[in-house]
Scaffold this active site. Structure first.
Site, PDB file in Angstrom:
ATOM      1  N   LEU A 154      81.773 -32.268  46.058  1.00  0.00           N
ATOM      2  CA  LEU A 154      82.684 -31.220  46.491  1.00  0.00           C
ATOM      3  C   LEU A 154      83.127 -30.479  45.239  1.00  0.00           C
ATOM      4  O   LEU A 154      83.418 -31.119  44.219  1.00  0.00           O
ATOM      5  CB  LEU A 154      83.909 -31.806  47.210  1.00  0.00           C
ATOM      6  CG  LEU A 154      83.645 -32.480  48.561  1.00  0.00           C
ATOM      7  CD1 LEU A 154      84.929 -33.138  49.076  1.00  0.00           C
ATOM      8  CD2 LEU A 154      83.125 -31.480  49.593  1.00  0.00           C
ATOM      9  N   ASP A 155      83.180 -29.145  45.295  1.00  0.00           N
ATOM     10  CA  ASP A 155      83.514 -28.414  44.084  1.00  0.00           C
ATOM     11  C   ASP A 155      84.990 -28.581  43.711  1.00  0.00           C
ATOM     12  O   ASP A 155      85.777 -29.164  44.461  1.00  0.00           O
ATOM     13  CB  ASP A 155      83.094 -26.940  44.175  1.00  0.00           C
ATOM     14  CG  ASP A 155      83.837 -26.166  45.256  1.00  0.00           C
ATOM     15  OD1 ASP A 155      85.029 -26.439  45.473  1.00  0.00           O
ATOM     16  OD2 ASP A 155      83.226 -25.271  45.873  1.00  0.00           O
ATOM     17  N   PHE A 156      85.345 -28.073  42.561  1.00  0.00           N
ATOM     18  CA  PHE A 156      86.662 -28.298  41.955  1.00  0.00           C
ATOM     19  C   PHE A 156      87.825 -27.989  42.904  1.00  0.00           C
ATOM     20  O   PHE A 156      88.783 -28.761  42.999  1.00  0.00           O
ATOM     21  CB  PHE A 156      86.776 -27.443  40.687  1.00  0.00           C
ATOM     22  CG  PHE A 156      88.070 -27.595  39.943  1.00  0.00           C
ATOM     23  CD1 PHE A 156      88.383 -28.766  39.264  1.00  0.00           C
ATOM     24  CD2 PHE A 156      88.996 -26.552  39.912  1.00  0.00           C
ATOM     25  CE1 PHE A 156      89.576 -28.903  38.577  1.00  0.00           C
ATOM     26  CE2 PHE A 156      90.198 -26.686  39.226  1.00  0.00           C
ATOM     27  CZ  PHE A 156      90.483 -27.866  38.552  1.00  0.00           C
TER      28      PHE A 156
ATOM     29  N   LYS B  24      89.070 -36.664  48.271  1.00  0.00           N
ATOM     30  CA  LYS B  24      89.072 -35.971  46.989  1.00  0.00           C
ATOM     31  C   LYS B  24      90.105 -34.847  47.039  1.00  0.00           C
ATOM     32  O   LYS B  24      90.086 -34.000  47.929  1.00  0.00           O
ATOM     33  CB  LYS B  24      87.696 -35.368  46.704  1.00  0.00           C
ATOM     34  CG  LYS B  24      87.661 -34.526  45.418  1.00  0.00           C
ATOM     35  CD  LYS B  24      86.458 -33.632  45.389  1.00  0.00           C
ATOM     36  CE  LYS B  24      86.535 -32.599  44.284  1.00  0.00           C
ATOM     37  NZ  LYS B  24      87.636 -31.622  44.434  1.00  0.00           N
TER      38      LYS B  24
ATOM     39  N   THR C 298      87.681 -27.680  46.230  1.00  0.00           N
ATOM     40  CA  THR C 298      87.511 -28.181  47.595  1.00  0.00           C
ATOM     41  C   THR C 298      88.017 -29.614  47.697  1.00  0.00           C
ATOM     42  O   THR C 298      87.773 -30.422  46.805  1.00  0.00           O
ATOM     43  CB  THR C 298      86.027 -28.124  48.011  1.00  0.00           C
ATOM     44  OG1 THR C 298      85.565 -26.766  47.916  1.00  0.00           O
ATOM     45  CG2 THR C 298      85.837 -28.610  49.439  1.00  0.00           C
TER      46      THR C 298
END
Length: 235
Positions: free
Chosen positions: A103-105, A69, A107
């Protein structure tokens, strides 16, 4: 491999296992053209023909995907702000997959996607303790005392945050690179650990889940997991 009929029905998307039992008892299921009402019945998904109300069923093929990602990408299926999502990176026929955790934006790193609910549960539920490794680049100096505090556990925002392992990878020009290994993985846990010490994470990458490493997989790219890797994660 033979499996119980109610499990077959559940994996084919007919209903939950418990609801599938009622469908079997009601005489709505046939195997190879013969009605079946016995709950202990087993079928071979590869060779037996199973039908509900006369409609032939096929078990959905289970998929297990590893993705790198990228930063600036959300794990939601859709985004009201029009930002890139992980589903924009997948083939259209795989839009039914869901992410195993998030996973956050900002990361990046290793993320699994699947249509296998048991696989997702095994990797995300705290009782299984599947460890995940992260590489954090932070502004400021990180010393051994701080890392020891991370592994003992720190209370932040009314919640205990804890790393299973922490080590300083490198430090130069006012920046530190730290590898953290987490067992539970609470929301924004790595960032919050450093915030508790007055430090800001500038870059965060998940590099490993269980024994599976990100390796050479490039940002925005994906690959399917091998049978060996799947067994390793479920073992």
């Amino acid at each position: 491999m033979n499996i119980r009929l109610q499990k077959f029905l559940a994996e084919a998307g007919v209903a939950s296992r418990r609801a599938s039992e009622q469908i079997i008892l009601a005489g709505r299921v046939s195997v190879n053209g013969r009605p079946v009402r016995l709950l202990g019945t087993k079928v071979d998904p590869e060779h037996d023909e199973v039908a509900v109300d006369g409609k032939l069923l096929r078990v959905r093929r289970k998929l297990y995907v590893a993705m790198h990602k990228p930063s600036g990408c959300v794990c939601s299926r859709q985004d009201d702000a029009g930002r890139l999502t992980i589903y924009d990176l997948l083939p259209k026929e795989w839009q039914n997959l869901y992410s195993v955790g998030r996973l956050d934006f900002n990361t990046e790193g290793l993320l699994f996607l699947t249509n296998d609910g048991q696989f997702a549960l095994r990797l995300t539920h705290p009782r299984y303790g599947v460890r995940k490794k992260y590489l954090a680049t932070v502004d400021g100096a990180v010393d051994e005392t701080m890392l020891a505090g991370f592994t003992r556990g720190i209370f932040h925002g009314g919640e205990k945050l804890k790393a299973e392992a922490a080590r300083l990878v490198s430090a130069s020009r006012g920046k530190s690179v730290v590898e953290l290994e987490l067992g539970e993985g609470k929301n924004r846990e790595v960032r919050r650990l450093f915030e508790s010490q007055g430090l800001m994470v500038k870059r965060l990458q998940r590099t490993q889940i269980g024994k599976i490493k990100l390796g050479e997989l490039k940002p925005g790219r994906w690959r399917t997991l091998t049978e060996t890797e799947i067994r390793t994660l479920l073992g």
